[in-house]
Design a protein around this motif. Structure first.
Motif, mmCIF file in Angstrom:
data_model
loop_
_atom_site.group_PDB
_atom_site.id
_atom_site.type_symbol
_atom_site.label_atom_id
_atom_site.label_comp_id
_atom_site.label_asym_id
_atom_site.label_seq_id
_atom_site.Cartn_x
_atom_site.Cartn_y
_atom_site.Cartn_z
ATOM 1 N N VAL A 99 0.842 -1.201 0.000
ATOM 2 C CA VAL A 99 0.000 0.000 0.000
ATOM 3 C C VAL A 99 0.877 1.252 0.000
ATOM 4 N N GLY A 102 2.520 1.682 -3.367
ATOM 5 C CA GLY A 102 1.563 2.147 -4.366
ATOM 6 C C GLY A 102 1.270 3.631 -4.239
ATOM 7 N N LEU A 103 1.123 4.111 -3.001
ATOM 8 C CA LEU A 103 0.852 5.533 -2.791
ATOM 9 C C LEU A 103 2.056 6.400 -3.164
ATOM 10 N N TYR A 106 2.763 5.305 -7.805
ATOM 11 C CA TYR A 106 1.760 5.421 -8.867
ATOM 12 C C TYR A 106 0.921 6.680 -8.696
ATOM 13 N N ASP A 107 0.505 7.223 -9.812
ATOM 14 C CA ASP A 107 -0.406 8.365 -9.834
ATOM 15 C C ASP A 107 -1.783 7.888 -10.292
ATOM 16 N N PHE A 108 -2.781 8.100 -9.453
ATOM 17 C CA PHE A 108 -4.132 7.670 -9.798
ATOM 18 C C PHE A 108 -5.127 8.594 -9.098
ATOM 19 N N LYS A 109 -6.334 8.560 -9.569
ATOM 20 C CA LYS A 109 -7.372 9.426 -9.018
ATOM 21 C C LYS A 109 -7.705 9.019 -7.590
ATOM 22 N N LYS A 111 -5.634 9.422 -5.051
ATOM 23 C CA LYS A 111 -4.406 9.075 -4.317
ATOM 24 C C LYS A 111 -4.199 9.996 -3.113
ATOM 25 N N ARG A 112 -4.359 11.285 -3.323
ATOM 26 C CA ARG A 112 -4.174 12.244 -2.234
ATOM 27 C C ARG A 112 -5.208 12.034 -1.127
ATOM 28 N N ILE A 114 -6.726 9.218 -0.329
ATOM 29 C CA ILE A 114 -6.387 8.004 0.421
ATOM 30 C C ILE A 114 -5.282 8.283 1.420
ATOM 31 N N PHE A 115 -4.277 9.049 1.001
ATOM 32 C CA PHE A 115 -3.170 9.362 1.912
ATOM 33 C C PHE A 115 -3.662 10.210 3.086
ATOM 34 N N ARG A 164 5.416 4.438 2.720
ATOM 35 C CA ARG A 164 5.183 5.446 1.683
ATOM 36 C C ARG A 164 6.292 6.480 1.711
#
Length: 282
Positions: A99, A102-103, A106-109, A111-112, A114-115, A164
């Motif tokens: 996890v 991944g954070l 990777y860049d994904f919608k 992401k911020r 979730i963090f 992370r």
């Protein structure tokens, strides 16, 4: 020049003295515990806390008692703690590292978001979650089972945050090189990036193992039968208003420290490296 050398020497001596004093305060309780474990429990009641070794009173009866008292119940506690700690540490490192990686990579919608949620959960007191987690454990029939003590806290937000922060500082060129060579994303993680994260794994192995080994509140709630208790709960059960079994309690407390000490001795370089490097990355 000479004055600067004298000042540096005086500063080093002062720091050494201060650290030595702190070390004594840290070691003294364990020294008392170790010494008392070789003496009859009645000495604890008669003389209280004493750092005097009294070598003439030393024997191994307390440690023999660990194998015989209440049909060897202490060994069941020890086994349960080892199994739960081993499963929790391995599974927690596996999921939280992926996890966190991944954070970081990777860049994904979302992401911020979730963090941010991970950071918020870190600030939520565990006591607030006990009741809903207990109801969930009942629904999943996890009461008085190893999984019941492991699953609720398996993905630690602190461990996710730590991995992370560490993965953010890893060179991305290795990822690009792996993709060019036709390696899958899973293969890149396990074959390339995971070895680079070894210091982080070393640090979190000790921290997660200590968290599970010393866990008290949640195992106390979900583990019911005597043979399923862990060491912290079992040793606490020896302390009663009607008399304390110091013979078993002191020896059992000493033995409970051994696995964590061994783990740290074999993993101390990675532990220190992971904390120092991971603390400045990101």
């Amino acid at each position: 020049m000479v004055t600067d050398k004298k000042r540096n020497l005086a500063a080093k001596i002062l720091i050494f003295i201060i650290l030595s004093i702190f070390s004594i305060f840290c070691v003294a309780p364990f020294f008392f515990l170790l010494v008392s474990s070789f003496k009859p429990g009645s000495e604890m009641i008669r003389n209280g806390i004493s750092l005097n070794p009294h070598f003439e009173l030393w024997n191994l009866n307390n440690y023999k008692l660990l194998y015989t008292a209440r049909d060897g119940i202490y060994l069941y506690w020890y086994r349960n703690s080892l199994i739960i700690t081993l499963l929790y540490t391995v599974l927690s490192l596996f999921f939280t590292s992926m996890v966190g990686y991944g954070l970081a990579v990777y860049d994904f919608k979302g992401k911020r978001l979730i963090f941010i949620i991970v950071l918020i959960v870190m600030m939520v007191p565990v006591e607030i979650l006990i009741l809903p987690l207990y109801k969930l454990s009942i629904s999943l029939k996890l009461i008085d089972k190893y999984l019941g003590a492991i699953l609720p806290s398996l993905v630690s937000p602190f461990a996710v945050f730590f991995f992370r922060q560490y993965a953010v500082g890893l060179p991305k060129d290795f990822i690009d090189a792996g993709r060019i060579d036709g390696c899958s994303e899973i293969g890149i993680y396990f074959r390339i990036m995971m070895p680079l994260m070894k210091p982080a794994f070393g640090a979190m192995t000790i921290l997660q193992a200590m968290t599970s080994w010393n866990s008290f509140v949640w195992p106390l709630i979900v583990l019911r039968s005597d043979n399923m208790l862990t060491l912290p709960i079992g040793l606490q059960a020896l302390i009663t208003p009607y008399g304390n079994n110091y013979d078993l309690l002191l020896a059992g407390a000493v033995m409970s420290v051994v696995p964590i000490v061994i783990l740290f001795l074999f993993n101390q370089k990675s532990f220190i490296s992971g904390l120092t490097i991971g603390g400045v990355k990101g």
